[in-house]
Write a protein that holds these residues in place. Structure first.
Motif, PDB file in Angstrom:
ATOM      1  N   GLY A  43       1.020  -1.409   0.380  1.00 11.50           N
ATOM      2  CA  GLY A  43      -0.141   0.408  -0.354  1.00 11.50           C
ATOM      3  C   GLY A  43       0.605   1.016  -0.185  1.00 11.50           C
ATOM      4  O   GLY A  43       0.603   2.630   0.651  1.00 11.50           O
ATOM      5  N   LYS A  44       1.711   0.508  -0.047  1.00 12.98           N
ATOM      6  CA  LYS A  44       2.978   2.099  -0.311  1.00 12.98           C
ATOM      7  C   LYS A  44       2.997   3.156  -1.178  1.00 12.98           C
ATOM      8  O   LYS A  44       2.458   4.684  -0.578  1.00 12.98           O
ATOM      9  CB  LYS A  44       4.704   1.539   0.133  1.00 12.98           C
ATOM     10  N   SER A  45       3.131   2.892  -2.947  1.00 12.74           N
ATOM     11  CA  SER A  45       2.485   3.485  -3.219  1.00 12.74           C
ATOM     12  C   SER A  45       0.640   4.403  -3.626  1.00 12.74           C
ATOM     13  O   SER A  45       1.289   5.732  -4.122  1.00 12.74           O
ATOM     14  CB  SER A  45       2.235   2.944  -4.955  1.00 12.74           C
ATOM     15  N   THR A  46      -0.323   3.627  -3.490  1.00  8.76           N
ATOM     16  CA  THR A  46      -0.834   3.793  -3.005  1.00  8.76           C
ATOM     17  C   THR A  46      -1.298   5.376  -2.346  1.00  8.76           C
ATOM     18  O   THR A  46      -2.116   6.608  -1.726  1.00  8.76           O
ATOM     19  CB  THR A  46      -2.267   3.194  -2.055  1.00  8.76           C
ATOM     20  N   LEU A  47      -0.535   4.873  -1.326  1.00  9.55           N
ATOM     21  CA  LEU A  47      -1.010   6.344   0.190  1.00  9.55           C
ATOM     22  C   LEU A  47      -0.068   7.234  -0.378  1.00  9.55           C
ATOM     23  O   LEU A  47      -0.753   8.048  -0.287  1.00  9.55           O
ATOM     24  CB  LEU A  47       0.250   5.698   1.362  1.00  9.55           C
ATOM     25  N   MET A  48       0.973   7.074  -1.128  1.00 10.49           N
ATOM     26  CA  MET A  48       2.316   8.904  -1.867  1.00 10.49           C
ATOM     27  C   MET A  48       1.243   8.909  -2.673  1.00 10.49           C
ATOM     28  O   MET A  48       1.062  10.047  -3.151  1.00 10.49           O
ATOM     29  CB  MET A  48       3.049   7.612  -2.370  1.00 10.49           C
ATOM     30  N   LYS A  49       0.034   8.318  -3.386  1.00  7.17           N
ATOM     31  CA  LYS A  49      -0.665   8.884  -4.052  1.00  7.17           C
ATOM     32  C   LYS A  49      -1.427   9.965  -3.738  1.00  7.17           C
ATOM     33  O   LYS A  49      -2.095  10.908  -4.415  1.00  7.17           O
ATOM     34  CB  LYS A  49      -1.526   7.313  -5.065  1.00  7.17           C
ATOM     35  N   ILE A  50      -2.361   9.392  -2.528  1.00  6.48           N
ATOM     36  CA  ILE A  50      -3.021   9.834  -1.695  1.00  6.48           C
ATOM     37  C   ILE A  50      -2.474  10.887  -1.254  1.00  6.48           C
ATOM     38  O   ILE A  50      -3.315  12.408  -1.644  1.00  6.48           O
ATOM     39  CB  ILE A  50      -3.833   9.313  -0.810  1.00  6.48           C
ATOM     40  N   ILE A  51      -1.553  11.095  -0.918  1.00  2.00           N
ATOM     41  CA  ILE A  51      -1.138  12.430  -0.348  1.00  2.00           C
ATOM     42  C   ILE A  51      -0.065  13.983  -1.582  1.00  2.00           C
ATOM     43  O   ILE A  51      -0.685  14.577  -1.029  1.00  2.00           O
ATOM     44  CB  ILE A  51       0.354  12.508   0.190  1.00  2.00           C
ATOM     45  N   PHE A  52       0.032  12.778  -2.462  1.00  2.00           N
ATOM     46  CA  PHE A  52       0.252  13.972  -4.034  1.00  2.00           C
ATOM     47  C   PHE A  52      -0.433  14.053  -4.584  1.00  2.00           C
ATOM     48  O   PHE A  52      -0.888  14.569  -5.857  1.00  2.00           O
ATOM     49  CB  PHE A  52       1.659  13.578  -5.124  1.00  2.00           C
ATOM     50  N   GLY A  53      -1.951  13.702  -4.330  1.00  5.18           N
ATOM     51  CA  GLY A  53      -3.075  14.744  -4.782  1.00  5.18           C
ATOM     52  C   GLY A  53      -3.759  14.238  -6.515  1.00  5.18           C
ATOM     53  O   GLY A  53      -4.097  14.600  -7.200  1.00  5.18           O
ATOM     54  N   MET A  54      -2.882  12.782  -6.717  1.00  2.16           N
ATOM     55  CA  MET A  54      -2.573  11.930  -7.658  1.00  2.16           C
ATOM     56  C   MET A  54      -3.936  11.756  -8.353  1.00  2.16           C
ATOM     57  O   MET A  54      -5.014  11.157  -7.272  1.00  2.16           O
ATOM     58  CB  MET A  54      -1.823  10.474  -8.232  1.00  2.16           C
ATOM     59  N   ALA A  55      -4.591  12.018  -9.464  1.00  2.00           N
ATOM     60  CA  ALA A  55      -6.104  11.949 -10.179  1.00  2.00           C
ATOM     61  C   ALA A  55      -6.869  10.121  -9.957  1.00  2.00           C
ATOM     62  O   ALA A  55      -7.911  10.059  -9.981  1.00  2.00           O
ATOM     63  CB  ALA A  55      -5.839  11.827 -11.755  1.00  2.00           C
ATOM     64  N   VAL A  56      -5.761   9.168 -10.191  1.00  2.00           N
ATOM     65  CA  VAL A  56      -6.311   7.694  -9.639  1.00  2.00           C
ATOM     66  C   VAL A  56      -7.157   7.976  -9.397  1.00  2.00           C
ATOM     67  O   VAL A  56      -7.963   7.338  -8.917  1.00  2.00           O
ATOM     68  CB  VAL A  56      -5.155   7.006 -10.670  1.00  2.00           C
ATOM     69  N   ILE A  57      -6.540   8.888  -7.632  1.00  2.00           N
ATOM     70  CA  ILE A  57      -7.134   8.600  -6.188  1.00  2.00           C
ATOM     71  C   ILE A  57      -8.548   8.987  -6.160  1.00  2.00           C
ATOM     72  O   ILE A  57      -9.648   8.129  -6.106  1.00  2.00           O
ATOM     73  CB  ILE A  57      -6.421   8.757  -5.238  1.00  2.00           C
ATOM     74  N   GLU A  58      -8.808  10.117  -7.166  1.00  2.00           N
ATOM     75  CA  GLU A  58     -10.212  10.451  -7.027  1.00  2.00           C
ATOM     76  C   GLU A  58     -10.696   9.775  -7.895  1.00  2.00           C
ATOM     77  O   GLU A  58     -12.546   9.712  -8.191  1.00  2.00           O
ATOM     78  CB  GLU A  58     -10.397  12.177  -7.731  1.00  2.00           C
ATOM     79  N   GLU A  59     -10.406   9.184  -9.440  1.00  2.00           N
ATOM     80  CA  GLU A  59     -11.008   7.935 -10.167  1.00  2.00           C
ATOM     81  C   GLU A  59     -11.569   7.435  -9.963  1.00  2.00           C
ATOM     82  O   GLU A  59     -12.598   6.682 -10.987  1.00  2.00           O
ATOM     83  CB  GLU A  59     -10.471   8.536 -11.611  1.00  2.00           C
ATOM     84  N   THR A  60     -11.237   6.527  -8.567  1.00  2.00           N
ATOM     85  CA  THR A  60     -11.412   5.661  -7.998  1.00  2.00           C
ATOM     86  C   THR A  60     -12.211   5.792  -7.084  1.00  2.00           C
ATOM     87  O   THR A  60     -12.502   5.041  -6.294  1.00  2.00           O
ATOM     88  CB  THR A  60      -9.670   4.591  -8.030  1.00  2.00           C
ATOM     89  N   GLY A  61     -13.426   6.773  -6.862  1.00  2.00           N
ATOM     90  CA  GLY A  61     -14.176   7.290  -5.752  1.00  2.00           C
ATOM     91  C   GLY A  61     -12.894   7.788  -4.279  1.00  2.00           C
ATOM     92  O   GLY A  61     -13.807   7.580  -3.392  1.00  2.00           O
ATOM     93  N   GLY A  62     -11.910   8.110  -4.500  1.00  2.00           N
ATOM     94  CA  GLY A  62     -11.549   9.083  -3.428  1.00  2.00           C
ATOM     95  C   GLY A  62     -11.008   7.536  -2.556  1.00  2.00           C
ATOM     96  O   GLY A  62     -10.873   6.911  -2.427  1.00  2.00           O
ATOM     97  N   TYR A  63     -10.530   8.447  -1.010  1.00  2.00           N
ATOM     98  CA  TYR A  63     -10.243   7.571   0.027  1.00  2.00           C
ATOM     99  C   TYR A  63     -11.140   8.220   0.951  1.00  2.00           C
ATOM    100  O   TYR A  63     -11.627   9.787   1.373  1.00  2.00           O
ATOM    101  CB  TYR A  63      -8.636   7.942   0.256  1.00  2.00           C
ATOM    102  N   LYS A  64     -11.064   7.336   2.258  1.00  2.00           N
ATOM    103  CA  LYS A  64     -11.454   7.883   3.157  1.00  2.00           C
ATOM    104  C   LYS A  64     -10.753   8.546   4.556  1.00  2.00           C
ATOM    105  O   LYS A  64      -9.689   7.771   4.659  1.00  2.00           O
ATOM    106  CB  LYS A  64     -12.347   6.883   4.026  1.00  2.00           C
ATOM    107  N   GLY A  65     -11.313   9.397   5.916  1.00  2.00           N
ATOM    108  CA  GLY A  65      -9.706  10.197   6.760  1.00  2.00           C
ATOM    109  C   GLY A  65      -9.124  11.476   6.379  1.00  2.00           C
ATOM    110  O   GLY A  65     -10.221  12.269   5.004  1.00  2.00           O
ATOM    111  N   GLU A  66      -8.362  11.875   6.758  1.00  2.00           N
ATOM    112  CA  GLU A  66      -8.060  13.449   6.443  1.00  2.00           C
ATOM    113  C   GLU A  66      -6.742  13.366   6.827  1.00  2.00           C
ATOM    114  O   GLU A  66      -5.356  12.734   7.127  1.00  2.00           O
ATOM    115  CB  GLU A  66      -8.485  13.583   8.243  1.00  2.00           C
TER     116      GLU A  66
END
Length: 531
Positions: A43-66
């Protein structure tokens, strides 16, 4: 009260029904270096994609948490917003523009402009680039990295190790960078280059820049980080203070079991028969040129090829396989092999696992089973069944599935099933698919470039043990090109050191490291391809 640059609170992420991160919590202080470790697929790369605001995160339903940056909650819609907020990221795969010069890549979209008299009449659209200032800004960033190169060099002409430094220089040149995410930055570097980068990271942290450092080289984590965050299967196992832990504890948390040390003790066999001979080989590969190289590869051995970045080691396999313009002579099993014909080596029992798995090794939008089987189908007529008494042949889906499942199990490829697209896998699991494809071809001679680049300690052991087993049980001749000298010493029978496009010498894995160092920097020469 300590100043936190970033806080992650109860962060979770799913791709469909697949939960890849679950309730992650950690923080990073100003000027702190956090080592982020975990197996491929943790899950390392996914975590970094979230921190860096990469488009794939929003395109796949976003994330929970802050995510809290500088005391404020943020939710970036894209990476430009993250950059504007002071977060820089160097990805595992390069994002440079090959045809641009070094300085143009470093200051891209942030160029210094100079005003001319026409601006008063026509506005900002006629402002000119301040070339000298832009060059000086690039030189300043490179000075941080102790990289002495001409900033007017075209990026495509650089060795791969230098490209990594250019990526990092681009991020530290941004005036507002407060947090730098480095994803496997040393994977393409030699040991000396990696040492320089680690020193640079310490320098940047002393200047107040916080760093999240993702690497599978745990000894680097121990050298440079203040704390270590360990992920396993999307769960944060523990957060450790580096000086209070050790490599064994981190490894067990990562993979849930102890890794046995691979012993250097092995029977150092003598091999007499040549399977391949390279005579006066020259390979025109940008940044890795080979010039009049001579080398004999012995049947049944594991031969290692090492050397500094840009000295030519990567070019040898690419030349043999006809992927780069090559001159000279190649003899395979006593017969002269036609040069610059990529299909010919393949149909003669030679296969290549490239160092560039995304561009050369895989078809990312195709499933695992197709990637593993397609060369064997088209080049060896494997996985075909006869129909109507042999009137025509069709692909045997059951045999392909059986073969795919075997390698998923044997190489521990983390995936949903053999029908999952390869592009959805982590880098380490993509590497395992490349190896599965190679073994499916059952080659007599296998070239493997950087087989463990960017993969974790558990996967690394599986890859190296598998290569060793195929060599011992199938009598497969294997040539491994690697920047990891210690790995070559652990698995190879002989090790070739390439310097300035030629064989500087050939050593035994038992030889002193000092002897390797002398060959790598060109102050000692051994027998050219004869040992």
């Amino acid at each position: 009260m300590e100043e936190y640059i970033l806080k992650i609170e109860n962060l979770s992420k799913s791709f469909g029904e697949n939960l890849v991160l679950k309730d992650i919590n950690f923080d990073i202080k100003k000027g702190e270096i956090i080592g982020l470790v975990g197996e491929n697929g943790a899950g390392k790369s996914t975590l970094m994609k979230i921190i860096f605001g990469m488009a794939v995160i929003e395109e796949t339903g976003g994330y929970k948490g802050e995510i809290i940056l500088n005391g404020k909650k943020v939710k970036f819609k894209n990476s430009m917003e993250a950059l504007d907020a002071g977060i820089g990221m160097v990805h595992q795969e390069f994002s440079l523009i090959p045809g641009f010069k070094i300085y143009e890549n470093i200051i891209l979209n942030r160029e210094t402009l100079k005003s001319g008299f026409l601006k008063d009449f026509f506005g900002e659209r006629v402002e000119l680039l301040n070339i000298e200032d832009n060059k000086n800004r690039a030189k300043g960033a490179l000075k941080h990295l102790e990289l002495n190169v001409d900033v007017e060099t075209i990026v495509d002409e650089l060795p791969v190790g230098h490209m990594q430094f250019i990526e990092i220089a681009r991020e530290i040149e941004r005036e507002n960078t407060k947090l730098l995410v480095l994803d496997e930055p040393t994977a393409v570097l030699t040991e000396n280059e990696a040492e320089i980068l680690l020193k640079t990271m310490k320098k940047l942290s002393n200047e107040g820049i916080s760093i999240i450092f993702i690497t599978h080289r745990l000894e680097e984590i121990m050298k440079v980080s203040d704390r270590v965050v360990v992920l396993r299967d999307g769960i944060m196992m523990k957060q450790l203070i580096t000086k209070e832990t050790n490599v064994d504890e981190i490894t067990e948390l990562m993979i849930g079991r102890k890794i046995e040390n691979r012993s250097k003790e092995r029977i150092l066999k003598k091999f007499s028969e040549n399977i391949m001979e390279l005579k006066n080989l020259s390979v025109n590969m940008t940044g890795e040129k080979i010039k009049n190289l001579n080398l004999k590869i012995k049947k049944g051995e594991i031969l290692g090829i090492g050397g500094m970045a840009g000295q030519g080691k990567i070019a040898i396999a690419n030349g043999v396989m006809g992927l780069k313009e090559t001159k000279g002579e190649i003899y395979y099993k006593g017969e002269k092999l036609q040069l610059n014909t990529p299909r010919l080596p393949l149909i003669n029992g030679i296969f290549f696992v490239s160092e560039d798995r995304k561009e050369t090794g895989l078809i990312l939008n195709e499933p695992i089973d197709y990637n593993i089987s397609y060369p064997a189908i088209y080049l060896k007529n494997k996985f075909l069944k006869k129909n109507l008494g042999g009137l025509y042949k069709s692909i045997d889906i059951k045999k392909i599935k059986s073969n795919t499942d075997k390698y998923i199990e044997n190489l521990e490829i983390k995936c949903m099933n053999g029908y999952q697209k390869v592009g959805e896998l982590s880098g380490g699991n993509q590497q395992k698919v490349c190896l599965a494809k190679a073994f499916t071809m059952e080659p007599e001679l296998l070239f493997v470039s950087e087989p463990t680049r960017g993969i974790d300690v558990g996967a690394k052991k599986i890859v190296l043990d598998t290569l060793k087993n195929y060599n011992e049980k199938e009598n497969m001749t294997i040539v491994i090109t690697s920047s990891e000298l210690e790995e070559l010493r652990q698995i190879c029978h002989r090790i070739v050191i390439v310097n300035e496009g030629k064989v500087a010498g050939i050593l035994s894995p038992e030889d002193d490291l000092l002897e390797y160092g002398k060959l790598m920097v060109g102050i000692k020469e051994g027998a050219d391809g004869e040992n």
